[in-house]
Design a protein around this motif. Structure first.
Motif, short mmCIF file in Angstrom:
data_model
loop_
_atom_site.label_atom_id
_atom_site.label_comp_id
_atom_site.label_asym_id
_atom_site.label_seq_id
_atom_site.Cartn_x
_atom_site.Cartn_y
_atom_site.Cartn_z
N LEU A 38 -12.75 9.94 -22.63
CA LEU A 38 -13.38 8.72 -23.11
C LEU A 38 -13.47 8.71 -24.63
CD1 LEU A 38 -14.77 6.07 -22.41
CD2 LEU A 38 -16.92 7.31 -22.27
N ILE A 68 -8.77 5.94 -26.79
CA ILE A 68 -8.47 4.75 -27.61
C ILE A 68 -8.10 5.16 -29.03
CG2 ILE A 68 -9.78 2.99 -28.89
CD1 ILE A 68 -8.40 1.76 -26.65
N LYS A 103 -6.02 -0.83 -17.97
CA LYS A 103 -6.13 -2.11 -17.26
C LYS A 103 -6.63 -3.19 -18.20
CE LYS A 103 -7.86 -2.55 -13.06
NZ LYS A 103 -8.42 -2.39 -11.72
N TYR A 140 -4.76 -6.48 -19.88
CA TYR A 140 -5.30 -7.82 -19.72
C TYR A 140 -5.48 -8.51 -21.08
CZ TYR A 140 -8.50 -11.63 -18.86
OH TYR A 140 -9.08 -12.88 -18.84
N LEU A 162 -14.24 0.18 -11.51
CA LEU A 162 -12.86 0.17 -12.01
C LEU A 162 -12.05 -0.91 -11.32
CD1 LEU A 162 -10.62 1.41 -13.71
CD2 LEU A 162 -10.13 2.97 -11.82
N LYS A 163 -12.27 -1.05 -10.03
CA LYS A 163 -11.51 -2.04 -9.26
C LYS A 163 -11.75 -3.45 -9.76
CE LYS A 163 -9.21 -3.01 -5.32
NZ LYS A 163 -7.89 -2.53 -4.96
N ILE A 213 -13.29 -4.57 -12.71
CA ILE A 213 -13.61 -4.83 -14.12
C ILE A 213 -12.82 -5.99 -14.72
CG2 ILE A 213 -12.05 -3.02 -15.03
CD1 ILE A 213 -15.50 -3.88 -16.48
N ASN A 214 -11.54 -6.08 -14.47
CA ASN A 214 -10.76 -7.18 -15.08
C ASN A 214 -11.13 -8.54 -14.48
OD1 ASN A 214 -9.31 -6.06 -17.18
ND2 ASN A 214 -7.49 -5.59 -15.97
N TYR A 215 -11.47 -8.54 -13.20
CA TYR A 215 -11.92 -9.80 -12.58
C TYR A 215 -13.17 -10.31 -13.28
CZ TYR A 215 -8.92 -9.25 -8.42
OH TYR A 215 -7.86 -9.13 -7.57
N ILE A 232 -14.40 -9.48 -16.29
CA ILE A 232 -14.14 -9.86 -17.68
C ILE A 232 -13.52 -11.25 -17.73
CG2 ILE A 232 -12.72 -9.40 -19.72
CD1 ILE A 232 -13.01 -6.41 -19.14
N GLU A 233 -12.51 -11.46 -16.89
CA GLU A 233 -11.83 -12.76 -16.91
C GLU A 233 -12.80 -13.88 -16.55
OE1 GLU A 233 -7.63 -14.01 -16.16
OE2 GLU A 233 -8.44 -14.22 -14.13
N LEU A 242 -10.96 -15.55 -26.32
CA LEU A 242 -11.07 -14.19 -26.84
C LEU A 242 -11.18 -14.18 -28.36
CD1 LEU A 242 -8.53 -12.20 -24.62
CD2 LEU A 242 -11.00 -12.05 -24.57
N VAL A 290 -16.58 3.47 -17.21
CA VAL A 290 -15.70 2.32 -17.00
C VAL A 290 -16.02 1.22 -18.02
CG1 VAL A 290 -14.99 0.51 -15.38
CG2 VAL A 290 -15.40 2.83 -14.55
N VAL A 302 -17.66 1.52 -20.85
CA VAL A 302 -17.45 1.95 -22.23
C VAL A 302 -15.96 1.96 -22.58
CG1 VAL A 302 -17.83 3.81 -23.90
CG2 VAL A 302 -19.59 3.25 -22.24
N ALA A 303 -15.15 2.43 -21.65
CA ALA A 303 -13.70 2.41 -21.88
C ALA A 303 -13.22 0.98 -22.10
CB ALA A 303 -12.95 3.05 -20.71
N ALA A 304 -13.73 0.06 -21.29
CA ALA A 304 -13.34 -1.35 -21.42
C ALA A 304 -13.77 -1.90 -22.78
CB ALA A 304 -13.98 -2.16 -20.29
N THR A 349 -11.70 -0.57 -25.65
CA THR A 349 -10.37 -1.16 -25.61
C THR A 349 -10.39 -2.57 -26.19
OG1 THR A 349 -9.86 0.14 -23.64
CG2 THR A 349 -8.45 -1.75 -24.09
N ILE A 350 -11.42 -3.34 -25.84
CA ILE A 350 -11.55 -4.71 -26.34
C ILE A 350 -11.79 -4.69 -27.86
CG2 ILE A 350 -12.98 -6.80 -26.27
CD1 ILE A 350 -13.40 -6.17 -23.25
#
Lengths: 200, 336
Positions: free
Chosen positions: A42, A46, A86, A90, B56-57, B59-61, B63-64, B74, B94, B96-98, B101-102
């Protein structure tokens, strides 16, 4: 001068608990960053992506796609890699290609009948049984049970080989074999934990 | 400087995956929560690895959906915020990683928020009239705290649970009585049909000269009581539920009022999942006139874990330019 047709893609591997492995491919040349630090996916991933792009003077928008090791491997490591990629796919509208450790073994060895093995911990292996060229069973097995359960099968182990990974990924790219970035998950392999000593 | 600050907030500390878009820390443009009750209910409690996989499964749903229903794009985001302090570590990673990344992808600042801080601000979000300083009772499945909220980011914990949080005890009692999961809403509903004065269970530690809580003894008392009396044909589960609930409510209110008096505070903020409890709300309100304080509860959507409350805190951190580096990690047990 860089050819515009060269594919540019990231290959991320967080399937080992203590290794964060990043490769950036520009055509068939690759650069690598590895973090060898326990429980640090973690913290490092990134930053690693940022660093590896900067080293090659690339922007995110220069990438054609991104790729990640599906496992099997460390659940937490895979989770962090997947959460990162993922969302990366996106937000940046990039295709995602996944590759499985068993696929790599199969690609190298062209197995008809045999047992593929990947170390999961000090005592366990992830295994995938190949029967007449098809994967018949997958699971987790303690090393001590391996010989008892599968005495006569030829055994194939995972070897680190970036060239194999590159081939598997490029084949999927050519076939348009992209992951669904909403639903895709790592290969957790929770079925088939075989402990024959304790089976009732 | 841009007048409006629009923050994307992420919260994945337990069994709810939530993403919100919040403008200026007050206007919630979207607050999407994907709840995992169905994943865990057959176990009667949360199974951390399963919960982490669900985050994890989906998360993108989430966010969108948060972006689409907010009406912004965005490119309009000024920052991204995430709870990285307090929660189940496998789930936290999950979110924090997201968020990291953003932050990297959109080149926007990254803000870190403590989960309990988020709950504290869920009332500041719901009630602009709630001022500093105030007393905050945070009650949920995982937390049971009394906090002096002096000003932004200045908190003093004056009371904590020594064992189970009251929300956890609601779950455990409900599981024991085969009522289902999560226990809080089920017991709340059943109690409406029951007599809360029928059985006098303990009000733990209410007589002690401190602001700490302990509920595991009460839990044992209920289970022993039920074991002893379950074959009694007169025994009604709704009465057991109502009396148990009353014991918890009386304890929470008693301790909180004592603290408010000691620290001379007239504003009481009650937050966290258990703040949705109807009896807690009703009884607290009844005490308002008697003791001369004002009690605040969040709007129902902000009592349980949600990202909007994270977005509320993050706004004030944004104004303070309190940003994180991309090497941000998780701290699942960091105290407030």
């Amino acid at each position: 001068m860089k050819m515009k047709e060269e594919l540019k893609y990231l290959v991320i591997d967080t399937s080992l608990e203590n290794i964060t492995n990043l490769n950036l491919f520009i055509g068939n040349k690759s650069t690598n960053i590895i973090y060898d630090e326990s429980r640090a996916h973690l913290k490092n991933l990134i930053l690693g992506i940022k660093e590896i792009l900067e080293r090659s003077n690339l922007k995110i928008s220069d990438l054609n796609f991104i790729s990640i090791n599906e496992g099997p491997g460390s659940w937490t490591g895979l989770r962090i890699g997947y959460a990162t990629l993922k969302v990366f796919a996106y937000i940046n509208k990039l295709p995602l290609i996944t590759y499985n450790n068993f696929e790599i073994i199969l690609h190298k060895n062209k197995i008809l009948n045999g047992l593929m093995l990947i170390k999961s911990s000090n005592v366990n292996y992830y295994f995938s049984l190949v029967n007449e060229g098809e994967v018949a069973q997958k699971g987790i097995i303690p090393e001590a049970e391996l010989l008892l359960k599968f005495p006569n099968l030829e055994k194939f182990y995972l070897e680190e080989d970036l060239k194999l990974i590159e081939e598997v990924i490029l084949q999927k790219f050519k076939n348009g074999n992209f992951a669904n970035i909403f639903d895709v998950e790592p290969d957790y392999i929770t079925e088939g934990l075989i402990i024959s000593k304790f089976e009732k | 400087m841009k007048k409006d600050v629009i923050i994307l907030a992420i919260e994945t500390s337990c069994d709810d995956t939530s993403v919100a878009v919040v403008r200026n820390g007050a206007e919630v443009l979207s607050n999407i929560v994907w709840n995992q009750n169905m994943t865990h209910e057959k176990f009667g409690g949360i199974v951390p690895e399963l919960g982490a996989r669900r985050h994890l499964k989906v998360i993108n749903y989430v966010i969108e959906e948060a972006i689409k229903s907010s009406g912004i794009e965005l490119k309009d985001l000024d920052a991204v915020a995430v709870n990285n302090q307090k929660g189940l570590i496998r789930s936290l990673v999950v979110g924090v990683a997201a968020a990291k990344t953003i932050s990297f992808s959109l080149n926007i600042p990254l803000i870190s928020v403590h989960h309990i801080e988020g709950h504290i601000y869920s009332n500041i979000l719901s009630h602009p009239e709630l001022k500093f300083p105030h007393l905050c009772l945070t009650v949920s499945g995982g937390h049971n705290l009394l906090v002096l909220v002096n000003t932004h980011f200045s908190y003093e914990i004056i009371g904590n649970t020594l064992d189970d949080a009251c929300g956890e005890v609601f779950d455990k009692v409900a599981r024991f009585l085969n009522l289902g999961f999560p226990g809080g809403p089920i017991i709340d509903k059943l109690s409406k049909e029951g007599d809360s004065k029928k059985f006098k269970f303990s009000r733990p530690m209410l007589d002690q000269d401190n602001f700490n809580f302990s509920f595991s003894g009460l839990k044992t008392e209920i289970t022993r009581f039920y074991e002893k009396n379950k074959n009694n044909s007169d025994l009604k589960i709704v009465d057991v539920a109502a009396s148990f609930q009353q014991a918890v409510v009386d304890t929470l209110i008693g301790k909180t009022i004592k603290a408010a008096k000691k620290f001379n505070l007239t504003q009481i903020s009650v937050v966290g999942g258990v703040s949705a409890n109807s009896k807690l709300r009703e009884d607290f309100k009844n005490y308002e006139n008697k003791f001369g304080f004002k009690v605040f509860f969040p709007e129902m959507g902000y009592t349980t874990d949600n990202a909007a409350m994270i977005g509320a805190v993050a706004y004030y951190k944004f104004l303070n330019q309190s940003f994180e580096d991309l090497n941000l990690d998780v701290f699942p047990n960091r105290p407030l």
